[in-house]
Design a protein around this motif. Structure first.
Motif, PDB file in Angstrom:
ATOM      1  N   LYS A 172       0.862  -1.297   0.067  1.00 53.94           N
ATOM      2  CA  LYS A 172       0.046  -0.028  -0.014  1.00 53.94           C
ATOM      3  C   LYS A 172       0.862   1.235   0.037  1.00 53.94           C
ATOM      4  N   LEU A 173       0.489   2.029  -0.823  1.00 56.07           N
ATOM      5  CA  LEU A 173       1.428   3.564  -1.041  1.00 56.07           C
ATOM      6  C   LEU A 173       0.539   4.499  -0.908  1.00 56.07           C
ATOM      7  N   SER A 174       0.459   5.370   0.021  1.00 54.16           N
ATOM      8  CA  SER A 174      -0.659   6.312   0.256  1.00 54.16           C
ATOM      9  C   SER A 174      -0.294   7.797  -0.627  1.00 54.16           C
ATOM     10  N   SER A 175      -1.212   8.627  -0.568  1.00 51.78           N
ATOM     11  CA  SER A 175      -0.987   9.938  -1.188  1.00 51.78           C
ATOM     12  C   SER A 175      -0.239   9.922  -2.398  1.00 51.78           C
ATOM     13  N   VAL A 176      -0.726   9.040  -3.321  1.00 55.05           N
ATOM     14  CA  VAL A 176       0.375   9.000  -4.374  1.00 55.05           C
ATOM     15  C   VAL A 176       0.084  10.302  -5.447  1.00 55.05           C
ATOM     16  N   THR A 177       1.207  10.530  -6.238  1.00 58.37           N
ATOM     17  CA  THR A 177       1.166  11.758  -7.218  1.00 58.37           C
ATOM     18  C   THR A 177       1.676  10.909  -8.729  1.00 58.37           C
ATOM     19  N   ALA A 178       2.065  11.763  -9.574  1.00 59.65           N
ATOM     20  CA  ALA A 178       2.313  11.272 -11.034  1.00 59.65           C
ATOM     21  C   ALA A 178       3.589  10.836 -10.913  1.00 59.65           C
ATOM     22  N   ALA A 179       4.460  11.015  -9.796  1.00 66.63           N
ATOM     23  CA  ALA A 179       5.804  10.485  -9.789  1.00 66.63           C
ATOM     24  C   ALA A 179       6.010   9.012  -9.212  1.00 66.63           C
ATOM     25  N   ASP A 180       4.646   8.620  -8.650  1.00 69.05           N
ATOM     26  CA  ASP A 180       4.581   7.149  -8.216  1.00 69.05           C
ATOM     27  C   ASP A 180       4.108   6.300  -9.391  1.00 69.05           C
ATOM     28  N   THR A 181       3.973   6.704 -10.802  1.00 68.20           N
ATOM     29  CA  THR A 181       3.647   6.069 -11.885  1.00 68.20           C
ATOM     30  C   THR A 181       4.574   5.080 -12.325  1.00 68.20           C
ATOM     31  N   ALA A 182       4.568   4.190 -12.358  1.00 67.99           N
ATOM     32  CA  ALA A 182       5.734   2.832 -12.658  1.00 67.99           C
ATOM     33  C   ALA A 182       5.212   1.647 -12.948  1.00 67.99           C
ATOM     34  N   VAL A 183       6.196   0.837 -13.370  1.00 66.85           N
ATOM     35  CA  VAL A 183       5.892  -1.000 -13.424  1.00 66.85           C
ATOM     36  C   VAL A 183       6.251  -1.182 -11.802  1.00 66.85           C
ATOM     37  N   TYR A 184       5.479  -1.834 -11.221  1.00 68.03           N
ATOM     38  CA  TYR A 184       5.591  -2.338  -9.894  1.00 68.03           C
ATOM     39  C   TYR A 184       5.808  -3.921  -9.840  1.00 68.03           C
ATOM     40  N   TYR A 185       6.917  -4.314  -9.314  1.00 66.36           N
ATOM     41  CA  TYR A 185       7.199  -5.867  -9.330  1.00 66.36           C
ATOM     42  C   TYR A 185       7.323  -6.285  -7.911  1.00 66.36           C
ATOM     43  N   CYS A 186       6.829  -7.602  -7.679  1.00 68.65           N
ATOM     44  CA  CYS A 186       7.052  -8.307  -6.306  1.00 68.65           C
ATOM     45  C   CYS A 186       8.090  -9.183  -6.745  1.00 68.65           C
ATOM     46  N   ALA A 187       8.786  -9.441  -5.707  1.00 69.03           N
ATOM     47  CA  ALA A 187      10.162 -10.362  -5.718  1.00 69.03           C
ATOM     48  C   ALA A 187      10.353 -10.955  -4.448  1.00 69.03           C
ATOM     49  N   ARG A 188      11.103 -12.239  -4.613  1.00 73.35           N
ATOM     50  CA  ARG A 188      11.784 -12.982  -3.437  1.00 73.35           C
ATOM     51  C   ARG A 188      12.998 -12.812  -3.235  1.00 73.35           C
ATOM     52  N   GLU A 189      13.509 -12.722  -2.100  1.00 74.30           N
ATOM     53  CA  GLU A 189      15.074 -12.755  -1.494  1.00 74.30           C
ATOM     54  C   GLU A 189      15.198 -13.759  -0.500  1.00 74.30           C
TER      55      GLU A 189
END
Lengths: 107, 121
Positions: free
Chosen positions: B83-100
């Motif tokens: 969850k990412l709150s108070s989004v702006t245009a700068a948060d536009t992106a491809v979001y990846y989930c990953a394992r470490e």
């Protein structure tokens, strides 16, 4: 945060060439460095971790070296499928950070 | 072989909260052997690590986003979420989930295919 300078940003080469990509850290990170390959529209894929350990399934023409602040990714004998963008990443301390990327293009 | 799949709205309005879920298949998220991470990439730009969570619920966040980010895990569904709150245009992106991996010197070794989130009214 640890900053990284990855160079070059663009690299032109031919199939069969040997190429080297460099990554320099703002402070020492021991060997906590990984290299990733990313092709357009795809997720990055892990090539090397711990600076020089080849991830399972990655061709042996890829190799990594370095420790502390200076690291290198070498691809010997470039193949057509190697033309992509490469990123280094440090995982020595939070936040993990990535280099700016090196686009490897066909000359 | 483990697979990760992101899901969630592709369009979020400015000032709202971006919510994404990553479903893990081919392995248990509660095995204790891995951290579960989120990374993002604006179009044509580099990668930014957002944060990670362990099965216990312990988290690490990027300080640049920490005030707006929450990562949680649902072991019953084999999922973890961002969850990412108070989004702006700068948060536009491809979001990846990953394992470490949580042991040894290996780093992020499996990634989801990524999902594009656009912030726009």
């Amino acid at each position: 945060a640890i900053w990284m300078t990855q160079s070059p940003s663009l690299l032109s080469a031919s199939t069969g060439d040997r190429v080297t990509i460099s990554c320099r850290m703002s402070q020492g990170i021991s060997s906590y460095l990984a290299w990733y390959q990313q092709k357009p529209g795809k997720a990055p894929e892990l090539l090397i971790y711990a600076a020089s350990t080849l991830q399972s399934g990655v061709p042996s023409r890829f190799s990594g070296s370095g420790s502390g602040t200076d690291f290198t990714l070498t691809i010997s004998c470039l193949q057509s499928e190697d033309f992509a963008t490469y990123y280094c990443q440090q995982y020595y301390s939070f936040p993990y950070t990535f280099g700016q990327g090196t686009k490897l293009e066909i000359k | 072989q483990v697979q990760l799949q992101e899901s969630g709205p592709g369009l979020v309005k400015p000032s709202q909260t971006l919510s994404l879920t990553c479903t893990v298949s081919g392995g248990s998220i509660s095995s204790g052997s891995y951290y579960w991470s989120w990374i993002r990439q604006p179009a044509g730009k580099g990668l930014e690590w957002i944060g990670r969570i362990y099965t216990s619920g312990s988290t690490n966040y990027n300080p640049s986003l920490k005030s707006r980010v929450t990562i949680s895990v649902d072991t019953s569904k084999n999922q973890f979420s961002l969850k990412l709150s108070s989004v702006t245009a700068a948060d536009t992106a491809v979001y990846y989930c990953a394992r470490e991996p949580s042991v040894g010197l290996a780093n992020i070794d499996y990634w989801g295919q990524g999902t594009l989130v656009t912030v726009s009214s």
